[in-house]
Design a protein around this motif. Structure first.
Motif, short mmCIF file in Angstrom:
data_model
loop_
_atom_site.label_atom_id
_atom_site.label_comp_id
_atom_site.label_asym_id
_atom_site.label_seq_id
_atom_site.Cartn_x
_atom_site.Cartn_y
_atom_site.Cartn_z
N SER A 1 22.81 18.12 -12.18
CA SER A 1 22.25 19.47 -12.17
C SER A 1 23.03 20.35 -13.14
CB SER A 1 22.28 20.05 -10.76
OG SER A 1 23.61 20.16 -10.31
N PHE A 2 22.42 21.46 -13.47
CA PHE A 2 23.03 22.40 -14.40
C PHE A 2 23.53 23.63 -13.66
CE2 PHE A 2 20.11 20.02 -17.13
CZ PHE A 2 20.93 19.73 -18.19
N GLU A 3 24.39 24.37 -14.32
CA GLU A 3 24.86 25.66 -13.82
C GLU A 3 25.04 26.60 -15.01
OE1 GLU A 3 28.62 25.22 -11.87
OE2 GLU A 3 29.57 24.32 -13.61
N ARG B 1 27.36 29.44 -16.61
CA ARG B 1 28.69 30.07 -16.60
C ARG B 1 28.85 30.85 -17.90
NH1 ARG B 1 32.63 25.69 -16.84
NH2 ARG B 1 30.96 24.16 -16.70
N GLU B 2 29.17 32.10 -17.77
CA GLU B 2 29.43 32.95 -18.93
C GLU B 2 28.28 32.89 -19.94
OE1 GLU B 2 33.24 31.80 -20.47
OE2 GLU B 2 34.22 32.08 -18.54
N ASN B 3 27.08 33.02 -19.45
CA ASN B 3 25.86 33.00 -20.27
C ASN B 3 25.68 31.71 -21.07
OD1 ASN B 3 24.86 35.45 -19.39
ND2 ASN B 3 25.99 36.60 -20.94
N GLU B 4 26.20 30.62 -20.57
CA GLU B 4 26.01 29.30 -21.18
C GLU B 4 25.57 28.33 -20.08
OE1 GLU B 4 26.27 28.49 -24.39
OE2 GLU B 4 26.91 30.48 -24.98
N ILE B 5 24.83 27.31 -20.47
CA ILE B 5 24.34 26.31 -19.53
C ILE B 5 25.22 25.06 -19.64
CG2 ILE B 5 22.38 24.88 -18.86
CD1 ILE B 5 20.58 26.99 -20.22
N TYR B 6 25.72 24.60 -18.49
CA TYR B 6 26.57 23.42 -18.44
C TYR B 6 26.03 22.44 -17.41
CZ TYR B 6 30.05 26.24 -20.87
OH TYR B 6 30.70 27.02 -21.80
N LEU B 7 26.26 21.16 -17.67
CA LEU B 7 25.93 20.14 -16.70
C LEU B 7 27.02 20.16 -15.63
CD1 LEU B 7 23.99 17.82 -15.98
CD2 LEU B 7 25.49 16.30 -17.24
N LYS B 8 26.61 20.31 -14.39
CA LYS B 8 27.56 20.39 -13.29
C LYS B 8 28.04 18.98 -12.94
CE LYS B 8 26.17 23.02 -10.02
NZ LYS B 8 25.57 23.56 -8.79
N ARG B 9 29.33 18.82 -12.87
CA ARG B 9 29.89 17.51 -12.50
C ARG B 9 29.61 17.21 -11.04
NH1 ARG B 9 35.77 16.78 -15.36
NH2 ARG B 9 34.97 16.77 -17.47
N SER B 10 29.19 16.00 -10.80
CA SER B 10 28.96 15.54 -9.43
C SER B 10 30.02 14.51 -9.09
CB SER B 10 27.56 14.92 -9.32
OG SER B 10 27.44 14.25 -8.10
N TYR C 1 16.14 17.31 -19.37
CA TYR C 1 15.60 18.22 -20.38
C TYR C 1 14.72 19.29 -19.72
CZ TYR C 1 12.86 20.08 -24.22
OH TYR C 1 12.24 20.93 -25.10
N LEU C 2 13.84 18.87 -18.80
CA LEU C 2 12.97 19.82 -18.12
C LEU C 2 13.79 20.81 -17.27
CD1 LEU C 2 10.08 17.42 -17.05
CD2 LEU C 2 10.10 19.07 -18.96
N GLN C 3 14.81 20.29 -16.61
CA GLN C 3 15.68 21.16 -15.82
C GLN C 3 16.44 22.13 -16.74
OE1 GLN C 3 18.51 19.08 -13.38
NE2 GLN C 3 19.07 20.91 -12.25
N LYS D 1 14.19 25.02 -17.75
CA LYS D 1 14.07 26.02 -16.69
C LYS D 1 15.30 26.93 -16.66
CE LYS D 1 11.15 23.41 -13.53
NZ LYS D 1 11.08 22.74 -12.24
N PHE D 2 16.46 26.34 -16.79
CA PHE D 2 17.69 27.14 -16.80
C PHE D 2 17.73 28.04 -18.02
CE2 PHE D 2 19.17 24.77 -13.30
CZ PHE D 2 20.29 25.43 -12.78
N ARG D 3 17.27 27.53 -19.15
CA ARG D 3 17.25 28.31 -20.39
C ARG D 3 16.33 29.52 -20.25
NH1 ARG D 3 20.37 29.82 -24.15
NH2 ARG D 3 19.31 30.26 -26.07
#
Length: 116
Positions: free
Chosen positions: A33-35, A37-46, A96-98, A101-103
């Motif tokens: 999943s993504f998150e 942070r500071e107006n940037e999109i990052y892949l959240k570590r699981s 990519y689709l996720q 959405k975040f973008r």
């Protein structure tokens, strides 16, 4: 790889490999999943991601050991390549689709600067 006769798989074997790959991709999709942070999109570590990859590797090794008794090694290699491709492509498409959405959410949340 598939131009060499030893690696060719039947349509049924291809369907089996893609189906198993799709099933494996579900685990990757659910744990990625993504998150923002500071107006940037990052892949959240699981924390489960590494264990899932190791688990999938173990399942593949066991399956390869069992199936190598009945399926030619070259054909089996082709099937496992298709399986990996069938696992990675849906995962990447879902990511990519996720991301899109975040973008969209990020763009809509960024305050516009006024002309003052």
């Amino acid at each position: 790889m598939f131009f060499i006769p030893e690696f060719r798989v039947t349509p049924y074997e291809c369907l089996e490999a893609v189906t198993v790959g799709l099933l494996f991709s579900i685990l990757l999709i659910k744990t990625s999943s993504f998150e923002i942070r500071e107006n940037e999109i990052y892949l959240k570590r699981s924390k489960a991601f590494v264990f899932i990859l190791i688990g999938l590797l173990i399942v593949r090794i066991i399956a390869k050991f069992i199936l190598s008794a009945t399926i030619d090694v070259g054909q089996l290699s082709g099937m496992f390549w298709i399986l990996a491709f069938g696992m990675i492509v849906p995962w990447r498409v879902a990511m990519y689709l996720q991301y899109k959405k975040f973008r969209e959410r990020l763009v809509s949340e960024v305050p516009t600067k006024s002309a003052h």
